[in-house]
Design an enzyme around this catalytic site. Structure first.
Site, PDB file in Angstrom:
ATOM      1  N   ASP A  20       0.832  -1.211   0.000  1.00  0.00           N
ATOM      2  CA  ASP A  20       0.000   0.000   0.000  1.00  0.00           C
ATOM      3  C   ASP A  20       0.868   1.263   0.000  1.00  0.00           C
ATOM      4  O   ASP A  20       1.971   1.271   0.556  1.00  0.00           O
ATOM      5  CB  ASP A  20      -0.917  -0.019   1.235  1.00  0.00           C
ATOM      6  CG  ASP A  20      -2.065   0.967   1.095  1.00  0.00           C
ATOM      7  OD1 ASP A  20      -2.463   1.268  -0.050  1.00  0.00           O
ATOM      8  OD2 ASP A  20      -2.562   1.441   2.134  1.00  0.00           O
ATOM      9  N   ASN A  68     -11.023  -2.610  -5.173  1.00  0.00           N
ATOM     10  CA  ASN A  68     -10.236  -1.632  -5.952  1.00  0.00           C
ATOM     11  C   ASN A  68     -10.886  -1.276  -7.296  1.00  0.00           C
ATOM     12  O   ASN A  68     -10.509  -0.280  -7.912  1.00  0.00           O
ATOM     13  CB  ASN A  68      -8.796  -2.111  -6.154  1.00  0.00           C
ATOM     14  CG  ASN A  68      -7.940  -2.059  -4.901  1.00  0.00           C
ATOM     15  OD1 ASN A  68      -7.041  -2.878  -4.716  1.00  0.00           O
ATOM     16  ND2 ASN A  68      -8.185  -1.103  -4.027  1.00  0.00           N
TER      17      ASN A  68
END
Ligand code: IPE
Ligand code: IPE
Ligand code: MG
Length: 233
Positions: A20, A68
């Protein structure tokens, strides 16, 4: 799976990375988020190469979650294009590759050449002992729903924990020892919900494109300081 624990008696045997911080890395440099993903792939390669030199049986990378898809189309397409070029590169170098490749997640949205390539990579590396899991369109909840449906379709109406484990996308991987999340957020974000039950968690503020072999070693050193009790004393 053959036991290599004699060379690595204290583990970890299976590490998973939540990669991330690509977007913030790009923003800090005044670049579009897509550039962050491009540098994220570079970091992924370096971390994977480093893991190949360590005595680890399985390594898992969270590349794209079931959530996502909510991102702007432009960003999603950029990620898919990066994935395509990485898969093409993998295919070319497949015989130098140390790992069996397994895609975790629902492949249904992946069609045509992309889907064929994913399946070819899995089939071609199937007999290798060490596992590289790439979580693509992966969600921990989705994985559990998928496992329940597999078990129902097989005719079961009661299940055991072993049945569930055997129906997960990670069914061939050893137990998860360590989850590393970059980017500073202290959450799991729908990753390996079942498998994380007794995994050690390691969080770092380093953004994924800046993460590398030295940070992997730091996470493993921290893992060795942890006292795992698994509910015992
Ligand atoms: C992780 O980086 C990569 C993917 C989720 C595909 P992000 O894109 O989430 O980066 P941040 O968290 O917005 O900085
Ligand atoms: C987790 O990161 C997913 C991947 C790294 C692929 P996200 O950026 O999607 O997670 P949230 O939205 O911060 O929870
Ligand atoms: Mg993020």
């Amino acid at each position: 799976m053959a036991d290599t624990t004699k060379n690595n008696p204290t583990g970890p045997r299976h590490i998973a990375f939540i990669m991330d911080g690509n977007g913030r890395w790009a923003k800090e440099r005044g670049l579009p988020r897509e550039h962050g993903h491009r540098f994220g792939v570079k970091a992924f390669r370096a971390v994977l190469d480093h893991c190949a030199t360590l005595d680890i049986d399985a390594v898992t990378f969270y590349a794209f979650s079931t959530e996502n898809w909510k991102r702007p189309k432009r960003e999603v397409n950029a990620i898919l294009r990066l994935m395509d070029s990485y898969l093409a590169e993998c295919e070319k170098k497949i015989d130098d590759y140390a790992f069996r490749i397994v895609f975790l997640g629902d492949k249904a949205p992946f069609e045509g050449a992309r889907r064929t390539r994913m399946e070819r990579l899995e089939a071609h590396t199937r007999t290798r002992r060490r596992i590289l899991n790439i979580a693509l369109n992966y969600g921990g909840r989705d994985e559990l729903v998928h496992a329940c449906n597999l078990l129902l379709a097989s005719g079961k109406n009661t299940v055991t924990a072993a049945d569930i484990e055997g129906a997960l996308y990670t069914k061939d991987s050893p137990p998860l020892d360590l989850i590393v999340r970059t980017g500073g957020d202290l959450r799991i974000s729908n990753f390996l919900l079942w498998q994380a039950a007794y995994a050690e968690l390691y969080f770092t503020d380093i953004l994924w494109p800046d993460f590398g072999p030295a940070e992997v070693d730091a996470a493993i050193a921290e893992f060795h300081q942890r006292k795992r009790r698994f509910g015992g004393v």
